[in-house]
Write a protein that holds these residues in place. Structure first.
Motif, PDB file in Angstrom:
ATOM      1  N   UNK A 137       0.834  -1.205   0.000  1.00 30.50           N
ATOM      2  CA  UNK A 137       0.000   0.000   0.000  1.00 30.50           C
ATOM      3  C   UNK A 137       0.871   1.259   0.000  1.00 30.50           C
ATOM      4  N   UNK A 138       1.932   1.269   0.785  1.00 30.15           N
ATOM      5  CA  UNK A 138       2.820   2.441   0.816  1.00 30.15           C
ATOM      6  C   UNK A 138       3.491   2.665  -0.527  1.00 30.15           C
ATOM      7  N   UNK A 187      -8.838   3.026   7.610  1.00 25.49           N
ATOM      8  CA  UNK A 187      -8.595   2.000   6.588  1.00 25.49           C
ATOM      9  C   UNK A 187      -7.654   0.936   7.132  1.00 25.49           C
ATOM     10  N   UNK A 188      -6.574   1.370   7.753  1.00 21.77           N
ATOM     11  CA  UNK A 188      -5.580   0.454   8.291  1.00 21.77           C
ATOM     12  C   UNK A 188      -6.210  -0.493   9.316  1.00 21.77           C
ATOM     13  N   UNK A 192      -7.168  -4.607   8.978  1.00 18.92           N
ATOM     14  CA  UNK A 192      -6.428  -5.491   9.868  1.00 18.92           C
ATOM     15  C   UNK A 192      -4.919  -5.384   9.690  1.00 18.92           C
ATOM     16  N   UNK A 193      -4.468  -4.273   9.124  1.00 16.66           N
ATOM     17  CA  UNK A 193      -3.036  -4.093   8.881  1.00 16.66           C
ATOM     18  C   UNK A 193      -2.321  -3.713  10.170  1.00 16.66           C
ATOM     19  N   UNK A 195       2.068   5.054  14.291  1.00 18.37           N
ATOM     20  CA  UNK A 195       2.895   4.558  13.177  1.00 18.37           C
ATOM     21  C   UNK A 195       2.420   5.133  11.842  1.00 18.37           C
ATOM     22  N   UNK A 196       1.119   5.272  11.688  1.00 18.45           N
ATOM     23  CA  UNK A 196       0.606   5.867  10.445  1.00 18.45           C
ATOM     24  C   UNK A 196       1.126   7.305  10.319  1.00 18.45           C
TER      25      UNK A 196
END
Length: 189
Positions: free
Chosen positions: A88-89, A137-138, A142-143, A149-150
């Protein structure tokens, strides 16, 4: 109604081009009219004030930088993992660098917000909503990673993108490896 929406998007796209090419000082209703190739006064009909124009540009930047439905659908059923988080990043960085003009316009707005409180308010609210959406979203996906951290990834990606646009420190280092190193360093084991 669709025609008006199309015209607003076209004018916002022209405004993004002006902002990226000439900076915030060059962004006027008339400059957008010229860039869009429309009669003078057209932009004012759609965005009455400078604040309305800036709000329209911010909204359009968000639309143009959003992940595609295809990308989201293709990854929705993957097992949550650090690798998926990194994927995703990489997509975020790819969108920011592929849409260079849009990203430069966004950076211009952020810098203009330092000097102009009304711009800071518009861009700040947009960034807060975007951050909250990223955290949600994260969590829903379930990320790994908390809001902290985001936020760290936002800081890191902002710096990585600025560095990439203005001259990378490590030309030979592929961005994918940089992102993987960020994930390894910032996400808990």
């Amino acid at each position: 109604m669709a025609r008006n929406d199309d015209r607003r998007r076209a004018l916002a796209d022209a405004g993004i081009a002006v902002l990226a090419g000439e900076g915030a000082r060059g962004l006027t209703h008339r400059a957008v009219d010229r860039a869009a190739g429309v009669p003078l006064g057209t932009t004012t009909n759609y965005f009455r004030t400078r604040a309305a124009l800036l709000q329209g540009l911010v909204e359009r930047i968000g639309e143009r930088l959003a992940p595609s439905e295809e990308f989201l659908a293709a990854n929705a059923h993957r097992e949550p993992s650090r690798d998926l988080f990194a994927h995703y990043l990489r997509n975020i960085v790819d969108r920011l660098l592929t849409n260079r003009e849009v990203t430069i316009a966004l950076l211009e707005l952020r810098l203009e917000g330092i000097r102009r409180p009304e711009v800071a308010e518009i861009i700040g609210e947009w960034r807060r909503r975007g951050f909250a959406a990223d955290v949600a979203f994260n969590e829903q996906a379930g990320l790994p990673g908390t809001a902290r951290e985001i936020a760290l990834f936002h800081h890191a990606i902002d710096g990585l993108v600025l560095d990439s646009l203005t001259g990378p420190l490590l030309d030979e280092e592929p961005l994918e490896r940089v992102i993987d190193a960020l994930v390894a360093g910032l996400l808990p084991g």
